[in-house]
Design a protein around this motif. Structure first.
Motif, PDB file in Angstrom:
ATOM      1  N   UNK A  45       0.575  -1.392   0.135  1.00 47.74           N
ATOM      2  CA  UNK A  45      -0.324  -0.007  -0.453  1.00 47.74           C
ATOM      3  C   UNK A  45       1.193   1.418   0.296  1.00 47.74           C
ATOM      4  N   UNK A  46       1.382   1.963  -0.987  1.00 45.07           N
ATOM      5  CA  UNK A  46       1.756   2.849  -1.258  1.00 45.07           C
ATOM      6  C   UNK A  46       0.814   4.920  -0.578  1.00 45.07           C
ATOM      7  N   UNK A  47      -0.085   4.336  -0.545  1.00 47.43           N
ATOM      8  CA  UNK A  47      -1.742   5.517   0.562  1.00 47.43           C
ATOM      9  C   UNK A  47      -2.263   4.973   0.670  1.00 47.43           C
ATOM     10  N   UNK A  48      -3.576   5.623   1.344  1.00 43.76           N
ATOM     11  CA  UNK A  48      -4.593   4.792   1.667  1.00 43.76           C
ATOM     12  C   UNK A  48      -5.401   4.036   0.935  1.00 43.76           C
ATOM     13  N   UNK A  49      -5.347   5.136  -0.689  1.00 38.63           N
ATOM     14  CA  UNK A  49      -5.970   4.460  -1.478  1.00 38.63           C
ATOM     15  C   UNK A  49      -5.116   3.792  -2.838  1.00 38.63           C
ATOM     16  N   UNK A  50      -3.842   3.612  -2.580  1.00 37.39           N
ATOM     17  CA  UNK A  50      -2.924   3.373  -3.730  1.00 37.39           C
ATOM     18  C   UNK A  50      -1.958   1.758  -3.296  1.00 37.39           C
ATOM     19  N   UNK A  51      -2.139   0.813  -3.851  1.00 34.15           N
ATOM     20  CA  UNK A  51      -1.293  -0.187  -3.294  1.00 34.15           C
ATOM     21  C   UNK A  51      -0.737  -0.623  -4.913  1.00 34.15           C
ATOM     22  N   UNK A  52      -0.645  -1.322  -5.035  1.00 32.15           N
ATOM     23  CA  UNK A  52       0.916  -1.916  -6.276  1.00 32.15           C
ATOM     24  C   UNK A  52       1.548  -3.459  -6.135  1.00 32.15           C
ATOM     25  N   UNK A  53       1.269  -3.950  -7.162  1.00 26.59           N
ATOM     26  CA  UNK A  53       2.086  -5.587  -6.600  1.00 26.59           C
ATOM     27  C   UNK A  53       3.360  -5.383  -6.855  1.00 26.59           C
ATOM     28  N   UNK A  54       4.018  -5.024  -5.786  1.00 30.00           N
ATOM     29  CA  UNK A  54       5.080  -5.478  -5.826  1.00 30.00           C
ATOM     30  C   UNK A  54       6.665  -6.216  -6.152  1.00 30.00           C
ATOM     31  N   UNK A  55       7.555  -6.499  -6.993  1.00 29.96           N
ATOM     32  CA  UNK A  55       8.468  -7.595  -6.902  1.00 29.96           C
ATOM     33  C   UNK A  55       8.936  -8.025  -5.548  1.00 29.96           C
ATOM     34  N   UNK A  56       8.756  -9.494  -5.934  1.00 25.77           N
ATOM     35  CA  UNK A  56       9.873  -9.160  -4.206  1.00 25.77           C
ATOM     36  C   UNK A  56      11.402  -9.127  -3.946  1.00 25.77           C
ATOM     37  N   UNK A  57      11.577  -9.536  -5.431  1.00 20.31           N
ATOM     38  CA  UNK A  57      12.654  -9.107  -5.699  1.00 20.31           C
ATOM     39  C   UNK A  57      12.871  -9.054  -7.468  1.00 20.31           C
ATOM     40  N   UNK A  58      13.828  -8.168  -7.540  1.00 17.84           N
ATOM     41  CA  UNK A  58      14.167  -7.355  -8.786  1.00 17.84           C
ATOM     42  C   UNK A  58      15.516  -8.573  -9.130  1.00 17.84           C
TER      43      UNK A  58
END
Length: 672
Positions: A161-174
């Protein structure tokens, strides 16, 4: 049956005829020797006459036939019919017949296409490191240094969660490297979408910021649809009547070549269309007619209609009428900008229903549609006048990613065919969002680019053989910005090919919508042409957007490329060989007979017998003029032929103590 790939039928025929002539002459010569070896010293005059004709190379066929016939009927005066002589004379007559029958065997020859030798090859026919590097560079923007072009890889992601309204699928290890590093692509195979490489790769630029590491690449079709199956850049693409298939890791095959890839990834797009039964038409001298509202009204609750009885947001629909035959999209009007219209609801319901039916996981972010409003427009005949019309349809497209065993072949007309056998497997999907964080005034700003996506197939004997995947919505732009992964092509293709109104109305792509019918009336066109059209556009999309990664191709195991045809050769239909069997049988018997007589020394006196006869004909005129056919003659061994008429008690000239009766009972070999 293939006889030779280098010797022509004419050459084979000549060689075989020479061999038959040799067998013929050699067989007849042996038969002559065997006849002399079995010639009786004492026999009726007709027996001596037949032998004499054969020795003298005279016409002996008729006389020999009569002699054989009389012995078979047992009506001759021969006191001791020689069985061996009867058999060999029969063979002498049959041998020439067998030689003639051998011509039947020549009917089996015919010209055919003879396969050449099998070879080995690699995906995209990459056979060296230099070829792999050149292949990668050929699909990047000219002048780009591969060492400055970042390659990305991700195995797993997690939501942050980047903000209360923005979330992203983040790579665990690029994992990152460059496209100049061949080792970065080691270990991946053709069941991994990372073997695909987007085309027109270069270092991307977001605004004026050159420090942000992002790639630019092309994602879209060519300006022409793909009409026929083809192999290009390591991918075999086959558009068909209801979509398209694409197989990864294929060598560049030449005509009359075939390759079987035991395990690879196949992308399949299936399309279906349904006519809505609504037709819009317009004449040049009159207004237009649009029956969409009347058609859709029964499907809506009457309480939701406006005070005027209209479906809210629908008075008519947007239809791009044209005199030229084309495929286009149609939309329903919305009352205000930004407010979803009925068409959005219908397409959403359609997509949800298909995802549930096909077992596609629901992914909320950037979800594309699986359904679209398409139709065929063009010239129509209306009451004797030529006008414009449009047949409305609703279409759906579903994309599959499957593990397959694929056989790809190119025939002698350079036509490509593709045959797939789906294998049970598990599908693993990764979506890693790619964003750039910044500020706008006092607010944080997150700019999302095209995400990194990856499809990986693994063996599972109990797994499904079909994996449907969701369609990601992506606008058709001249260049995309993001990490650039092969799976971007797979996840986007379903949405792009169903959206011609938005994507293909751009000037560069308008030709994609035009059909070959031109200005001919479109009344005979049906939903089948639209599904075929979507498959052709999808094939063009794959061809223009993706290529096989040259570094990955270099590390693949070799593939056996089989030859299905080649230069014209000589073939034979085996059942015609029966025509040669009588001659082969007769020649074998004659050779074996001569060998047995040679071992028994029965042939040693054949020269003396030939000399005794000397080719004189007929005997009657020499030995006893006017003597009847049953007259017995006995030849005497001397310097010249001597035949005497004898009786049973006659003594022999050369052996006075011997009588003719002795020879009647047991014919002996001629004296040496």
């Amino acid at each position: 049956m293939i006889i030779s790939s280098s010797v022509t039928i004419g050459q084979l025929t000549f060689i075989l005829r020479v061999a038959i002539q040799i067998v013929s002459y050699a067989g007849l010569a042996l038969i002559g020797v065997i006849i002399l070896g079995n010639a009786p010293r004492l026999a009726p005059i007709d027996t001596h006459d037949v032998i004499n004709r054969l020795v003298g190379a005279s016409t002996a066929t008729l006389s020999t036939g009569k002699w054989i016939f009389s012995r078979i009927r047992r009506n001759s005066a021969d006191p001791s019919p020689p069985v061996n002589l009867l058999l060999i004379l029969f063979f002498s007559l049959s041998y020439t017949v067998f030689v003639s029958l051998s011509d039947i065997g020549f009917l089996g020859f015919y010209a055919c296409s003879v396969p050449g030798p099998d070879t080995t090859d690699f995906p995209a026919s990459i056979t060296s490191d230099e070829a792999a590097s050149s292949f990668v560079m050929a699909h990047t923007v000219n002048g780009i240094d591969l060492a400055n072009l970042t390659a990305w890889r991700c195995d797993t992601t997690r939501v942050i969660n980047l903000t209360s309204s923005i979330s992203e699928n983040n790579c665990t290890a690029w994992r990152t490297s460059t496209y100049a590093d061949s080792s970065f692509f080691a270990g991946i195979n053709s069941t991994d979408s990372d073997v695909l490489l987007p085309r027109q790769l270069k270092r991307g630029r977001y605004g004026r910021d050159l420090s942000f590491d992002v790639n630019s690449f092309y994602l879209g079709p060519n300006t022409l649809r793909l009409r026929a199956p083809t192999i290009q850049n390591g991918i075999a693409i086959a558009p068909h009547a209801a979509g398209v298939r694409a197989v990864m890791g294929v060598p560049q095959l030449k005509p009359e070549k075939r390759v079987t890839i035991p395990k690879t990834m196949a992308m399949e797009v299936d399309v279906g269309c349904m006519s809505l039964g609504v037709f819009a038409q317009a004449r040049v001298d009159e207004g237009s007619v649009d029956d969409v509202r009347a058609y859709l009204r029964p499907f809506f609750n009457e309480s939701t209609l406006s005070s005027g009885g209209y479906i809210i947001g629908i008075n008519n629909s947007v239809v791009s009428l044209s005199s030229a035959a084309k495929v286009a999209g149609h939309r329903l009007l919305t009352p205000d900008v930004g407010i979803p219209g009925p068409d959005d609801d219908m397409l959403g319901y359609c997509t949800d229903a298909l995802q549930k039916q096909l077992g596609i996981p629901t992914v909320a972010k950037n979800r594309g549609t699986m359904c679209a409003f398409l139709g065929i427009g063009g010239s129509v005949a209306v009451e004797g006048r030529l006008g414009q019309g449009f047949h409305r349809m609703m279409c759906a497209a579903a994309t599959q990613v499957n593990m397959v065993s694929a056989t790809v072949a190119v025939d002698n007309h350079n036509q490509t065919s593709l045959n797939l056998t789906r294998l049970p497997s598990d599908l693993h999907y990764v979506q890693a969002d790619f964003w750039h964080a910044g500020t706008l005034g006092e607010a944080n700003l997150f700019i999302n680019f095209v995400p990194y996506e990856r499809y990986t197939l693994s063996d599972n004997p109990n797994g499904p053989t079909t994996h449907f995947v969701w369609n990601r919505d992506s606008p058709l732009l001249d260049s995309q910005l993001g990490p650039a992964s092969g799976a971007n092509i797979i996840s986007t293709i379903g949405s792009v090919v169903l959206d011609p109104s938005h994507s293909f109305d751009v000037g560069d792509y308008t030709a994609l919508k035009l059909l070959d019918n031109g200005f001919e009336p479109i009344g005979s066109l049906s939903t089948a042409r639209v599904t075929e059209w979507v498959g052709e556009v999808a094939g063009s999309f794959i061809l223009a957007s993706a290529t096989y990664n040259g570094w990955a191709a270099r590390q693949m195991p070799p593939l056996l490329v089989q030859t299905t045809g080649g230069r014209t050769g000589s073939c034979y239909r085996p059942y015609y060989a029966l025509g040669f069997l009588p001659l082969v049988f007769a020649a074998t018997v004659v050779v074996c007979w001569a060998a047995l007589m040679l071992l028994g020394r029965s042939l040693m006196g054949s020269g003396s017998v030939k000399k005794a006869y000397g080719g004189l004909a007929p005997f009657t005129a020499v030995a006893s003029p006017g003597a009847p056919a049953e007259t017995l003659l006995c030849w005497e061994h001397s310097d010249s032929p001597q035949f005497q008429v004898v009786a049973k008690d006659y003594s022999m000239i050369s052996h006075p103590s011997d009588t003719a009766l002795k020879y009647f009972k047991s014919a002996q070999s001629p004296p040496s």
